[in-house]
Design a protein around this motif. Sequence first.
Motif, short mmCIF file in Angstrom:
data_model
loop_
_atom_site.label_atom_id
_atom_site.label_comp_id
_atom_site.label_asym_id
_atom_site.label_seq_id
_atom_site.Cartn_x
_atom_site.Cartn_y
_atom_site.Cartn_z
N ARG A 44 -6.41 64.46 58.52
CA ARG A 44 -6.67 63.53 57.10
C ARG A 44 -8.63 62.25 58.32
O ARG A 44 -9.06 62.13 57.64
CB ARG A 44 -5.83 62.46 57.22
CG ARG A 44 -5.20 62.24 55.62
CD ARG A 44 -4.18 61.14 55.12
NE ARG A 44 -3.27 61.94 54.02
CZ ARG A 44 -2.82 61.16 53.89
NH1 ARG A 44 -2.25 58.89 53.89
NH2 ARG A 44 -1.80 61.45 52.65
N TYR A 45 -7.78 62.19 59.49
CA TYR A 45 -9.06 61.95 60.67
C TYR A 45 -10.25 62.92 60.40
O TYR A 45 -12.19 62.42 59.81
CB TYR A 45 -8.45 62.19 61.96
CG TYR A 45 -10.12 61.90 62.79
CD1 TYR A 45 -10.64 60.47 61.97
CD2 TYR A 45 -10.08 63.09 63.58
CE1 TYR A 45 -11.53 60.13 63.03
CE2 TYR A 45 -11.62 62.77 64.25
CZ TYR A 45 -12.07 61.51 64.54
OH TYR A 45 -13.47 61.75 64.92
N THR A 50 -12.33 60.91 51.12
CA THR A 50 -12.97 60.01 50.22
C THR A 50 -14.21 61.36 50.15
O THR A 50 -15.15 60.49 49.82
CB THR A 50 -14.13 59.20 51.81
OG1 THR A 50 -14.31 59.71 52.52
CG2 THR A 50 -12.93 57.93 51.38
N MET A 51 -13.64 62.18 51.34
CA MET A 51 -15.48 63.56 50.98
C MET A 51 -15.29 63.92 49.74
O MET A 51 -13.73 63.45 48.58
CB MET A 51 -14.94 64.51 51.50
CG MET A 51 -14.76 64.24 53.06
SD MET A 51 -13.98 65.61 54.09
CE MET A 51 -15.52 66.79 53.72
N PRO A 52 -16.03 64.75 49.27
CA PRO A 52 -16.01 65.03 47.26
C PRO A 52 -14.43 66.31 47.57
O PRO A 52 -15.37 66.81 48.60
CB PRO A 52 -17.45 65.84 47.94
CG PRO A 52 -18.33 64.76 48.33
CD PRO A 52 -17.64 64.78 49.48
N PRO A 128 -16.62 65.51 58.80
CA PRO A 128 -18.14 63.76 58.91
C PRO A 128 -17.74 63.41 60.02
O PRO A 128 -18.31 62.80 60.83
CB PRO A 128 -17.80 63.46 57.82
CG PRO A 128 -17.30 64.35 56.21
CD PRO A 128 -16.43 65.68 57.31
N PRO A 129 -16.62 62.61 60.52
CA PRO A 129 -16.33 61.93 61.16
C PRO A 129 -17.32 62.45 63.10
O PRO A 129 -16.62 61.59 63.80
CB PRO A 129 -14.76 61.76 61.69
CG PRO A 129 -14.15 62.13 59.59
CD PRO A 129 -15.47 62.94 59.97
N LEU A 130 -16.70 63.34 63.20
CA LEU A 130 -17.83 64.64 64.49
C LEU A 130 -19.32 63.99 64.14
O LEU A 130 -19.83 64.58 64.99
CB LEU A 130 -17.34 65.96 64.38
CG LEU A 130 -16.12 66.17 64.79
CD1 LEU A 130 -15.48 67.22 64.73
CD2 LEU A 130 -15.15 65.41 65.50
N ARG A 131 -20.21 64.65 63.04
CA ARG A 131 -21.24 63.65 62.69
C ARG A 131 -22.22 62.78 63.55
O ARG A 131 -23.05 63.27 63.89
CB ARG A 131 -21.17 63.55 61.25
CG ARG A 131 -21.59 65.15 60.82
CD ARG A 131 -22.10 64.40 58.90
NE ARG A 131 -20.26 65.86 58.55
CZ ARG A 131 -21.02 65.96 56.89
NH1 ARG A 131 -21.67 64.92 56.54
NH2 ARG A 131 -19.91 66.63 56.31
#
Length: 295
Positions: A44-45, A50-52, A128-131
């Motif tokens: 989940r992290y 919330t991602m498409p 996305p959290p790594l971006r």
Amino acid sequence: MGAVKESWRQMRRVQPGKIAKAARQPFTLLLVAANEREHEALARYLAPETMPPPEREEALRRLELVLAGDSRLAAARRRAHAAVATPAARAQGCDWAVVLDVEAPRAGAEELLRRHGHLLLALGRHFPPLRPVAARGLIQSTAMRNAAVAALTAIPEVVPTPLGVAWAFGEFASDSVLLTANQVRLAMELAALYGRPVSWGAQSPAILAIVGGAFGWRAMARGAVALIPAGVGLAAKSGIAYGGTLTVGRWLWRRQRRPRAAVPAPSQRVVVEHQPQGGWRPRELRRLAATRHAS
């Protein structure tokens, strides 16, 4: 004419297609946890709900989940291109994996991207959290590279020797071309990181802004070298290249983080009703029911 040829040569080295390919390259990220609850937290992290849905499904396909004591762990480790483990799993002997604590993930994310730099764009694009961590790393490394280029090309201007004059008329004289090409490459990399189109046409607004701003940064750097004593002028030129690239990089980063135009999902209370004259049109369930009842 020489400057034009040099500019074209440096821009060709940007290679948007190669950057896009690096962001799309296949990989498997192994998640090692002590229990199923930790597995779910890691997944989940990395792939938030919330991602498409299509993007989240693609991200989840890149993950392989194995418990620390599972007999399949050795085979999974050989298949994976990178691996992360929870602190509890590391304590169970998985010291070969990057520790990623979802309660304080930044250090683990930085270590994962540092250790697997060849996967940086692909990891950031899918998770996305790594971006933000990947974007900061790209901007910082480009700024450092441009600072080094500016320092090297300033040597002939502050140390007028025969060798310096020859150097100044050579390839290194076109430092603004090198700096601009590096910034254009950064624009392409950040676009790839955020899943945007990576091409000259798609990124043309950003590229035009970078090229236009290059003249201002170049004039400021030349003024610093000309007006400030030799050693200090060299440092000032290098600092302007570093700070200018950081500024450009942060602007590019904000530009790529803008939310994309979302396609509105159809309401669950809308149905498609067949019309007597042929064709179909959407109708709200409540209005459709009222129409049927009245008739």
